[in-house]
Scaffold this motif. Sequence first.
Motif, PDB file in Angstrom:
ATOM      1  N   THR A  61       0.825  -1.209   0.000  1.00 58.30           N
ATOM      2  CA  THR A  61       0.000   0.000   0.000  1.00 58.30           C
ATOM      3  C   THR A  61       0.857   1.255   0.000  1.00 58.30           C
ATOM      4  OG1 THR A  61      -0.180   0.193   2.423  1.00 58.30           O
ATOM      5  CG2 THR A  61      -1.791  -1.215   1.309  1.00 58.30           C
ATOM      6  N   ARG A  62       2.118   1.132   0.376  1.00 55.19           N
ATOM      7  CA  ARG A  62       2.995   2.290   0.508  1.00 55.19           C
ATOM      8  C   ARG A  62       3.773   2.577  -0.773  1.00 55.19           C
ATOM      9  NH1 ARG A  62       4.285   4.616   4.706  1.00 55.19           N
ATOM     10  NH2 ARG A  62       6.505   4.781   4.149  1.00 55.19           N
ATOM     11  N   GLN A  63       4.057   1.536  -1.557  1.00 54.18           N
ATOM     12  CA  GLN A  63       4.830   1.690  -2.783  1.00 54.18           C
ATOM     13  C   GLN A  63       6.251   2.190  -2.465  1.00 54.18           C
ATOM     14  OE1 GLN A  63       3.160   1.036  -6.184  1.00 54.18           O
ATOM     15  NE2 GLN A  63       2.164  -0.139  -4.586  1.00 54.18           N
ATOM     16  N   GLY A  64       6.962   2.643  -3.509  1.00 53.07           N
ATOM     17  CA  GLY A  64       8.293   3.213  -3.309  1.00 53.07           C
ATOM     18  C   GLY A  64       9.396   2.179  -3.156  1.00 53.07           C
ATOM     19  N   LYS A  65      10.512   2.627  -2.590  1.00 51.73           N
ATOM     20  CA  LYS A  65      11.704   1.796  -2.419  1.00 51.73           C
ATOM     21  C   LYS A  65      11.646   1.077  -1.071  1.00 51.73           C
ATOM     22  CE  LYS A  65      15.706   3.178  -3.778  1.00 51.73           C
ATOM     23  NZ  LYS A  65      16.982   3.923  -3.964  1.00 51.73           N
ATOM     24  N   VAL A  66      11.852  -0.233  -1.121  1.00 55.43           N
ATOM     25  CA  VAL A  66      11.725  -1.082   0.061  1.00 55.43           C
ATOM     26  C   VAL A  66      13.031  -1.839   0.289  1.00 55.43           C
ATOM     27  CG1 VAL A  66      10.515  -3.069   1.072  1.00 55.43           C
ATOM     28  CG2 VAL A  66       9.250  -1.369  -0.265  1.00 55.43           C
TER      29      VAL A  66
ATOM     30  N   THR B  46      14.870  -4.181  -2.475  1.00 55.23           N
ATOM     31  CA  THR B  46      16.243  -4.613  -2.242  1.00 55.23           C
ATOM     32  C   THR B  46      16.226  -5.539  -1.030  1.00 55.23           C
ATOM     33  OG1 THR B  46      17.192  -2.554  -3.084  1.00 55.23           O
ATOM     34  CG2 THR B  46      18.583  -3.875  -1.625  1.00 55.23           C
ATOM     35  N   GLY B  47      16.921  -6.663  -1.114  1.00 57.75           N
ATOM     36  CA  GLY B  47      16.969  -7.594   0.014  1.00 57.75           C
ATOM     37  C   GLY B  47      18.403  -7.848   0.440  1.00 57.75           C
ATOM     38  N   ILE B  48      18.593  -7.972   1.758  1.00 58.56           N
ATOM     39  CA  ILE B  48      19.930  -8.322   2.257  1.00 58.56           C
ATOM     40  C   ILE B  48      19.805  -9.467   3.260  1.00 58.56           C
ATOM     41  CG2 ILE B  48      20.733  -5.955   1.948  1.00 58.56           C
ATOM     42  CD1 ILE B  48      20.808  -6.833   5.441  1.00 58.56           C
ATOM     43  N   ASP B  49      20.866 -10.250   3.362  1.00 59.05           N
ATOM     44  CA  ASP B  49      20.920 -11.336   4.335  1.00 59.05           C
ATOM     45  C   ASP B  49      22.383 -11.672   4.576  1.00 59.05           C
ATOM     46  OD1 ASP B  49      18.508 -13.380   5.328  1.00 59.05           O
ATOM     47  OD2 ASP B  49      20.514 -14.223   5.518  1.00 59.05           O
ATOM     48  N   PHE B  50      22.674 -12.215   5.749  1.00 60.93           N
ATOM     49  CA  PHE B  50      24.051 -12.600   6.058  1.00 60.93           C
ATOM     50  C   PHE B  50      24.382 -14.005   5.566  1.00 60.93           C
ATOM     51  CE2 PHE B  50      27.450 -14.179   8.859  1.00 60.93           C
ATOM     52  CZ  PHE B  50      28.402 -13.204   8.608  1.00 60.93           C
ATOM     53  N   SER B  51      23.355 -14.839   5.376  1.00 63.74           N
ATOM     54  CA  SER B  51      23.574 -16.242   5.029  1.00 63.74           C
ATOM     55  C   SER B  51      23.658 -16.434   3.507  1.00 63.74           C
ATOM     56  CB  SER B  51      22.427 -17.102   5.578  1.00 63.74           C
ATOM     57  OG  SER B  51      22.445 -18.392   5.004  1.00 63.74           O
ATOM     58  N   PRO B  52      24.812 -16.864   2.987  1.00 60.54           N
ATOM     59  CA  PRO B  52      24.904 -17.118   1.540  1.00 60.54           C
ATOM     60  C   PRO B  52      24.000 -18.259   1.094  1.00 60.54           C
ATOM     61  CG  PRO B  52      26.933 -17.791   2.668  1.00 60.54           C
ATOM     62  CD  PRO B  52      26.103 -17.068   3.672  1.00 60.54           C
ATOM     63  N   GLU B  53      23.782 -19.232   1.981  1.00 59.86           N
ATOM     64  CA  GLU B  53      22.896 -20.355   1.633  1.00 59.86           C
ATOM     65  C   GLU B  53      21.461 -19.876   1.436  1.00 59.86           C
ATOM     66  OE1 GLU B  53      26.497 -21.787   3.647  1.00 59.86           O
ATOM     67  OE2 GLU B  53      24.961 -20.364   4.296  1.00 59.86           O
ATOM     68  N   MET B  54      21.006 -18.976   2.322  1.00 56.21           N
ATOM     69  CA  MET B  54      19.665 -18.415   2.179  1.00 56.21           C
ATOM     70  C   MET B  54      19.564 -17.561   0.911  1.00 56.21           C
ATOM     71  SD  MET B  54      17.605 -19.260   4.739  1.00 56.21           S
ATOM     72  CE  MET B  54      17.459 -19.604   6.493  1.00 56.21           C
ATOM     73  N   LEU B  55      20.574 -16.750   0.664  1.00 55.34           N
ATOM     74  CA  LEU B  55      20.551 -15.876  -0.505  1.00 55.34           C
ATOM     75  C   LEU B  55      20.523 -16.656  -1.811  1.00 55.34           C
ATOM     76  CD1 LEU B  55      23.016 -13.026   0.526  1.00 55.34           C
ATOM     77  CD2 LEU B  55      20.577 -12.787   0.029  1.00 55.34           C
ATOM     78  N   ARG B  56      21.194 -17.789  -1.866  1.00 56.38           N
ATOM     79  CA  ARG B  56      21.147 -18.601  -3.078  1.00 56.38           C
ATOM     80  C   ARG B  56      19.720 -19.021  -3.388  1.00 56.38           C
ATOM     81  NH1 ARG B  56      26.351 -20.605  -1.698  1.00 56.38           N
ATOM     82  NH2 ARG B  56      25.506 -22.289  -0.427  1.00 56.38           N
TER      83      ARG B  56
ATOM     84  N   HIS C  36      10.612  -6.694 -10.025  1.00 55.60           N
ATOM     85  CA  HIS C  36      10.560  -5.648  -9.000  1.00 55.60           C
ATOM     86  C   HIS C  36      11.646  -5.827  -7.935  1.00 55.60           C
ATOM     87  CE1 HIS C  36       8.029  -8.987  -7.584  1.00 55.60           C
ATOM     88  NE2 HIS C  36       8.426  -8.640  -6.367  1.00 55.60           N
ATOM     89  N   VAL C  37      12.338  -6.957  -7.944  1.00 58.21           N
ATOM     90  CA  VAL C  37      13.465  -7.171  -7.034  1.00 58.21           C
ATOM     91  C   VAL C  37      14.724  -6.660  -7.724  1.00 58.21           C
ATOM     92  CG1 VAL C  37      14.806  -8.851  -5.716  1.00 58.21           C
ATOM     93  CG2 VAL C  37      12.336  -9.170  -6.001  1.00 58.21           C
ATOM     94  N   THR C  38      15.256  -5.562  -7.244  1.00 54.01           N
ATOM     95  CA  THR C  38      16.372  -4.912  -7.929  1.00 54.01           C
ATOM     96  C   THR C  38      17.733  -5.441  -7.503  1.00 54.01           C
ATOM     97  OG1 THR C  38      16.419  -3.144  -6.279  1.00 54.01           O
ATOM     98  CG2 THR C  38      15.052  -2.792  -8.227  1.00 54.01           C
ATOM     99  N   GLU C  39      17.827  -5.940  -6.260  1.00 54.75           N
ATOM    100  CA  GLU C  39      19.135  -6.353  -5.760  1.00 54.75           C
ATOM    101  C   GLU C  39      18.979  -7.247  -4.540  1.00 54.75           C
ATOM    102  OE1 GLU C  39      23.419  -4.103  -4.984  1.00 54.75           O
ATOM    103  OE2 GLU C  39      21.553  -3.063  -4.458  1.00 54.75           O
ATOM    104  N   LEU C  40      19.819  -8.294  -4.466  1.00 53.25           N
ATOM    105  CA  LEU C  40      19.939  -9.133  -3.279  1.00 53.25           C
ATOM    106  C   LEU C  40      21.415  -9.185  -2.916  1.00 53.25           C
ATOM    107  CD1 LEU C  40      17.553 -12.111  -4.209  1.00 53.25           C
ATOM    108  CD2 LEU C  40      17.081 -10.238  -2.639  1.00 53.25           C
TER     109      LEU C  40
END
Length: 210
Positions: free
Chosen positions: A38-43, A64-74, A87-91
């Motif tokens: 409902t808010r739109q914009g950069k998340v 944009t998503g961040i995580d410390f675990s490389p296994e999760m990010l894969r 709509h996912v610009t970067e992990l």
Amino acid sequence: MELKAVGTSYRRWAPVYDQTFGALTRVGRAKAVRHVNTRQGKVLEVGVGTGLALRHYANGVEVTGIDFSPEMLRKARAKVTEHRLSHVTELRRMDARKLDFSDDTFDTVVAMYLVSVVPEPEKVVAEMARVCKPGGEVVIVNHFARDEGPLARLERGFAPFADLLGWHSDFAIERVLGSEDLEIVERRRFPPFGMFTFLRLRKKPRGPLV
């Protein structure tokens, strides 16, 4: 929890996370994403994990998503590819205590089931507030300890096993409410058993420069 313990825990959980804890936390994740849409914009999603929320964000949201675990990010990156999530610009792999983004970058910063599994959660919330735009929102979904009752006793009983479980069962909500930049807008428990809390915080606008 120490960062090494977090990494070990999520390396162990990554292969089965979606079918276990991911299933248990589906309701809260859906509620958070509906609000963000409902808010739109950069998340910024801090602790994106295996990317369970990613395909539910609206196309008008830039994630944009961040995580410390490389296994999760894969696993999260595989979901982006499989579902063609434009709509996912970067992990990125990142320590949430030191976010590599400029001040006031995101309209909404969301952390789902994260603050009770990271070292120094106060620093994490402070960083979330820093990168959030004034007037923007920090949205947290998490389990917080109860003060009394049978569930409170159960939480305290599991507390010594935090490193094994991968999260603190007796995590106090006060640990995420200390930022002077944030004010509570909404605080609500939800199923199952009122175990989790939806917490919405607004970053206060800056006053005029003197």
